[in-house]
Motif scaffolding. Structure first.
Motif, short mmCIF file in Angstrom:
data_model
loop_
_atom_site.label_atom_id
_atom_site.label_comp_id
_atom_site.label_asym_id
_atom_site.label_seq_id
_atom_site.Cartn_x
_atom_site.Cartn_y
_atom_site.Cartn_z
N GLU A 193 1.85 6.80 -6.90
CA GLU A 193 0.91 7.89 -7.18
C GLU A 193 1.59 9.25 -7.01
O GLU A 193 1.40 10.15 -7.83
N LEU A 194 2.39 9.39 -5.96
CA LEU A 194 3.12 10.64 -5.75
C LEU A 194 4.08 10.91 -6.90
O LEU A 194 4.33 12.07 -7.25
N ALA A 195 4.61 9.85 -7.49
CA ALA A 195 5.55 10.00 -8.61
C ALA A 195 4.83 10.30 -9.92
O ALA A 195 5.48 10.54 -10.93
N ALA A 238 0.36 4.43 -18.90
CA ALA A 238 1.17 3.66 -17.95
C ALA A 238 2.48 4.36 -17.60
O ALA A 238 3.33 3.78 -16.97
N GLU A 239 2.61 5.58 -18.02
CA GLU A 239 3.79 6.39 -17.68
C GLU A 239 3.37 7.49 -16.71
O GLU A 239 2.21 7.91 -16.71
N ALA A 293 0.83 -1.21 0.00
CA ALA A 293 0.00 0.00 0.00
C ALA A 293 0.87 1.26 0.00
O ALA A 293 0.57 2.22 -0.70
N ALA A 294 1.94 1.25 0.76
CA ALA A 294 2.84 2.40 0.81
C ALA A 294 3.55 2.59 -0.54
O ALA A 294 3.73 3.72 -1.00
N VAL A 295 3.91 1.49 -1.18
CA VAL A 295 4.58 1.58 -2.47
C VAL A 295 3.61 2.11 -3.53
O VAL A 295 3.98 2.95 -4.36
N ILE A 296 2.37 1.67 -3.48
CA ILE A 296 1.33 2.18 -4.40
C ILE A 296 1.18 3.68 -4.21
O ILE A 296 1.13 4.45 -5.19
#
Length: 73
Positions: A35-37, A59-60, A28-31
């Motif tokens: 999103e932040l990226a 997808a980019e 969940a943290a990686v997801i």
């Protein structure tokens, strides 16, 4: 690893449990970090329960001019 799993899955949602099985300790943290990226992440629900996540289109990552992150300032 998460990004690769989501790309490989295509339109199929990938569950958080499946990501844990692939060695992602806190998916969940990686997801959230994806999103932040700037990656668009779709959450797929059925009957009010989260089935998994998948990459939205494109997808980019989205890049917003002038909205770069600054570290250490």
């Amino acid at each position: 690893m998460v990004l690769r799993a989501l790309r490989d899955a295509g339109d199929r949602p990938v569950s958080l449990a499946e990501l844990r099985e692939r060695g992602i300790a806190n998916p969940a943290a990686v997801i959230y970090e994806l999103e932040l990226a700037g990656y668009e992440i779709d959450r797929v629900h059925r009957h009010g329960r989260l089935l998994g996540v998948r990459l939205g289109s494109p997808a980019e990552p989205r890049h917003e001019p002038g909205r770069g992150r600054r570290f250490g300032r």
